[in-house]
Enzyme design. Structure first.
Site, mmCIF file in Angstrom:
data_model
loop_
_atom_site.group_PDB
_atom_site.id
_atom_site.type_symbol
_atom_site.label_atom_id
_atom_site.label_comp_id
_atom_site.label_asym_id
_atom_site.label_seq_id
_atom_site.Cartn_x
_atom_site.Cartn_y
_atom_site.Cartn_z
ATOM 1 N NE ARG A 25 6.802 -27.607 15.033
ATOM 2 C CZ ARG A 25 7.321 -28.082 16.151
ATOM 3 N NH1 ARG A 25 6.593 -28.125 17.248
ATOM 4 N NH2 ARG A 25 8.567 -28.524 16.183
ATOM 5 N N GLY A 29 5.816 -22.671 5.813
ATOM 6 C CA GLY A 29 4.898 -23.818 5.892
ATOM 7 C C GLY A 29 3.600 -23.446 6.588
ATOM 8 C CB SER A 120 16.402 -19.016 -0.718
ATOM 9 O OG SER A 120 17.189 -17.890 -0.507
ATOM 10 C CB SER A 121 16.484 -14.496 -3.879
ATOM 11 O OG SER A 121 16.656 -13.982 -2.584
ATOM 12 C CB CYS A 122 20.804 -17.007 -1.028
ATOM 13 S SG CYS A 122 20.352 -18.678 -0.629
ATOM 14 C CE1 TYR A 149 18.933 -22.599 3.484
ATOM 15 C CE2 TYR A 149 19.183 -20.712 2.052
ATOM 16 C CZ TYR A 149 18.380 -21.545 2.789
ATOM 17 O OH TYR A 149 17.029 -21.330 2.826
ATOM 18 C CE LYS A 153 16.606 -24.046 0.648
ATOM 19 N NZ LYS A 153 15.397 -24.845 0.919
ATOM 20 N N PRO A 176 11.619 -17.687 -3.640
ATOM 21 C CG PRO A 176 10.582 -18.299 -1.661
ATOM 22 C CD PRO A 176 11.537 -18.785 -2.700
ATOM 23 C CB THR A 177 12.323 -11.761 -2.861
ATOM 24 O OG1 THR A 177 13.267 -10.787 -2.516
ATOM 25 C CG2 THR A 177 10.941 -11.354 -2.341
ATOM 26 C CG HIS A 192 16.176 -13.176 7.770
ATOM 27 N ND1 HIS A 192 15.275 -14.216 7.682
ATOM 28 C CD2 HIS A 192 17.358 -13.691 7.350
ATOM 29 C CE1 HIS A 192 15.886 -15.300 7.231
ATOM 30 N NE2 HIS A 192 17.145 -15.006 7.017
ATOM 31 C CG ASP A 282 26.512 -1.245 3.314
ATOM 32 O OD1 ASP A 282 25.781 -1.103 4.302
ATOM 33 O OD2 ASP A 282 27.019 -0.289 2.695
HETATM 34 N N1 LIG Z 1 12.438 -16.887 5.675
HETATM 35 C C1 LIG Z 1 12.788 -16.287 4.537
HETATM 36 O O1 LIG Z 1 13.008 -15.057 4.480
HETATM 37 C C2 LIG Z 1 12.884 -17.086 3.280
HETATM 38 C C3 LIG Z 1 13.195 -16.394 2.094
HETATM 39 C C4 LIG Z 1 13.295 -17.115 0.923
HETATM 40 C C5 LIG Z 1 13.091 -18.471 0.913
HETATM 41 N N2 LIG Z 1 12.780 -19.134 2.062
HETATM 42 C C6 LIG Z 1 12.620 -20.596 1.971
HETATM 43 O O2 LIG Z 1 11.403 -21.042 2.495
HETATM 44 C C7 LIG Z 1 11.580 -22.333 3.098
HETATM 45 C C8 LIG Z 1 11.033 -22.313 4.519
HETATM 46 O O3 LIG Z 1 11.668 -21.269 5.247
HETATM 47 P P1 LIG Z 1 11.075 -20.725 6.633
HETATM 48 O O4 LIG Z 1 11.481 -19.310 6.745
HETATM 49 O O5 LIG Z 1 9.652 -21.117 6.760
HETATM 50 O O6 LIG Z 1 11.962 -21.564 7.661
HETATM 51 P P2 LIG Z 1 11.623 -21.906 9.194
HETATM 52 O O7 LIG Z 1 10.642 -20.939 9.743
HETATM 53 O O8 LIG Z 1 12.938 -22.054 9.867
HETATM 54 O O9 LIG Z 1 10.912 -23.340 9.110
HETATM 55 C C9 LIG Z 1 11.595 -24.446 8.618
HETATM 56 C C10 LIG Z 1 10.811 -25.695 8.962
HETATM 57 O O10 LIG Z 1 11.565 -26.803 8.494
HETATM 58 C C11 LIG Z 1 11.420 -27.858 9.409
HETATM 59 N N3 LIG Z 1 12.639 -28.651 9.456
HETATM 60 C C12 LIG Z 1 13.916 -28.230 9.530
HETATM 61 N N4 LIG Z 1 14.756 -29.276 9.608
HETATM 62 C C13 LIG Z 1 13.966 -30.399 9.592
HETATM 63 C C14 LIG Z 1 14.230 -31.779 9.650
HETATM 64 N N5 LIG Z 1 15.488 -32.256 9.740
HETATM 65 N N6 LIG Z 1 13.189 -32.639 9.615
HETATM 66 C C15 LIG Z 1 11.922 -32.173 9.531
HETATM 67 N N7 LIG Z 1 11.602 -30.879 9.450
HETATM 68 C C16 LIG Z 1 12.620 -29.999 9.494
HETATM 69 C C17 LIG Z 1 11.172 -27.234 10.771
HETATM 70 O O11 LIG Z 1 10.291 -28.102 11.450
HETATM 71 P P3 LIG Z 1 9.990 -28.055 13.055
HETATM 72 O O12 LIG Z 1 9.392 -26.691 13.319
HETATM 73 O O13 LIG Z 1 9.017 -29.135 13.273
HETATM 74 O O14 LIG Z 1 11.304 -28.251 13.745
HETATM 75 C C18 LIG Z 1 10.570 -25.866 10.434
HETATM 76 O O15 LIG Z 1 9.198 -25.848 10.690
HETATM 77 C C19 LIG Z 1 13.075 -22.639 3.026
HETATM 78 O O16 LIG Z 1 13.324 -23.502 1.948
HETATM 79 C C20 LIG Z 1 13.716 -21.310 2.744
HETATM 80 O O17 LIG Z 1 14.862 -21.412 1.958
HETATM 81 C C21 LIG Z 1 12.669 -18.479 3.249
#
Ligand SMILES: NC(=O)c1ccc[n+]([C@@H]2O[C@H](COP(=O)([O-])OP(=O)(O)OC[C@H]3O[C@@H](n4cnc5c(N)ncnc54)[C@H](OP(=O)(O)O)[C@@H]3O)[C@@H](O)[C@H]2O)c1
Length: 326
Positions: A25, A29, A120-122, A149, A153, A176-177, A192, A282
């Site tokens: 969700r 994902g 993540s790039s962090c 965090y 990772k 990913p960036t 963000h 910044d």
């Molecule tokens: N967003 C960015 O800019 C970005 C950049 C680089 C990397 N990433 C990486 O991409 C990945 C996904 O990020 P996103 O942006 O898609 O995050 P997100 O929109 O916050 O989604 C995270 C998902 O993880 C699930 N989740 C969290 N805690 C959980 C738990 N305890 N049990 C089961 N499910 C859980 C949530 O499920 P529910 O919805 O069911 O609660 C949610 O759907 C992460 O690893 C992140 O580091 C993201």
């Protein structure tokens, strides 16, 4: 990079795989689910966090024993901006370590053929040469605000590598960036930079405000990838990549925050003044990934920032008011 053991695994699509998307969700994902559907695949195995708390190793093992996935995209994580990370560092390290440990261990114990872990790039040092290659991991201190965090990772990458080394598991990692696109978080305090600027400029354009205040000097440079491109990269890596080293995923191109703000102002129809508040921090001045590894494998992004932002802004503008802060 050792890839030779796994060359016969092939594409999940060809193998009639049972695909599990953890975090289906979330922004990433849900983009992976869209990309899988575009390839004509059935709905993947998926559970919300209230149906299955991935921090619970016993519950995760039970689910894996029951569902027997063959391929896993691990896109579930506790994710947030600077403030969220600063307010709850213990939750950010604990939740992410528990999610990764539970899913990766259970994937090994149930004989999952292939798993893709998303980081993540962090993970990279706060101060480091640009663009950042995968080899720069752990060559310097992390940005302190999100170190818990980032460490979780980094542990995820090592979990994949360790299972590969000890058990021969074909577990890979993608870093990913900065992402943007459908499903992004527009919360007033937790978002963000792209959703935050879209909110501000859209509101100012609607109200006819003469000026918009932006944080910082506008000079830091960042790279932005549309989440649909990331999803394609994830499917691509699942198909072709079998190496132990993590893979950067980005565009290889960055822009200043000032250029980003001007682009968003134009696309939202805001024609007033953009004021920069240099008393605000910044952050890191530049963070650009070196994407040579994934480019050499044959993947390139498709969505350019302006076109991607235009689609996102059109979608945002079409939402009812109450759906604009989610
Ligand atoms: N967003 C960015 O800019 C970005 C950049 C680089 C990397 N990433 C990486 O991409 C990945 C996904 O990020 P996103 O942006 O898609 O995050 P997100 O929109 O916050 O989604 C995270 C998902 O993880 C699930 N989740 C969290 N805690 C959980 C738990 N305890 N049990 C089961 N499910 C859980 C949530 O499920 P529910 O919805 O069911 O609660 C949610 O759907 C992460 O690893 C992140 O580091 C993201």
């Amino acid at each position: 990079m050792s890839t030779e053991h796994f060359d016969d695994k092939g594409s999940p699509i060809d193998n009639g795989a049972r695909i599990y998307v953890a975090g289906h969700r979330g922004m990433v994902g849900s983009a992976i689910v869209r990309a899988l559907k575009q390839r004509g695949l059935d709905d993947p195995i998926a559970f919300t966090s209230s149906e299955l708390d991935l921090r619970d190793p016993t519950a995760v093992q039970r689910m894996m024993d029951r569902e027997r996935p063959t391929h896993v995209y691990l896109a579930a994580a506790k994710v947030g901006g600077i403030k969220a990370n600063a307010d709850a560092p213990a939750d950010f390290i604990f939740d992410n370590l528990m999610i990764e440990t539970s899913v990766i261990r259970a994937a090994h114990l149930t004989g999952v053929s292939k798993l893709l872990f998303l980081g993540s790039s962090c993970i990279y040092p706060k101060v480091t040469a640009q663009p950042i290659t995968e080899g720069q991991l752990m060559t310097g201190a992390l940005e302190p605000t999100n170190a818990p965090y980032a460490l979780a990772k980094i542990a995820g990458i090592e979990l994949c590598k360790a299972h590969r080394k000890q058990h021969g598991s074909n577990f890979i990692s993608a870093m990913p960036t900065n992402l943007y696109g459908p499903g992004d978080n527009y919360h007033p305090t937790g978002s963000h930079v792209i959703p935050a600027l879209i909110r501000k400029f859209h509101k100012a354009a609607l109200s006819g405000a003469p000026a918009v205040d932006c944080w910082g000097s506008g000079t830091p440079r960042r790279e932005f990838l549309h989440v649909d491109d990331l999803a394609e990269a994830c499917l691509f890596l699942m198909d072709v990549y079998n190496g132990e080293e993590h893979v950067n995923v980005g565009t290889g191109v960055d822009m200043s925050i000032l250029e980003l703000a001007e682009m968003i102002a134009k696309l939202t129809g805001f024609s007033g003044e953009i004021c920069w508040d240099s008393s605000q921090p910044d952050g890191t001045m530049r963070k650009q990934l070196d994407c040579s590894r994934i480019h050499a494998l044959g993947w390139h992004h498709q969505v350019e920032v302006e076109a991607g932002l235009r689609a996102v802004i059109d979608d945002y503008a079409a939402r009812p008011d109450e759906a604009r802060s989610k």
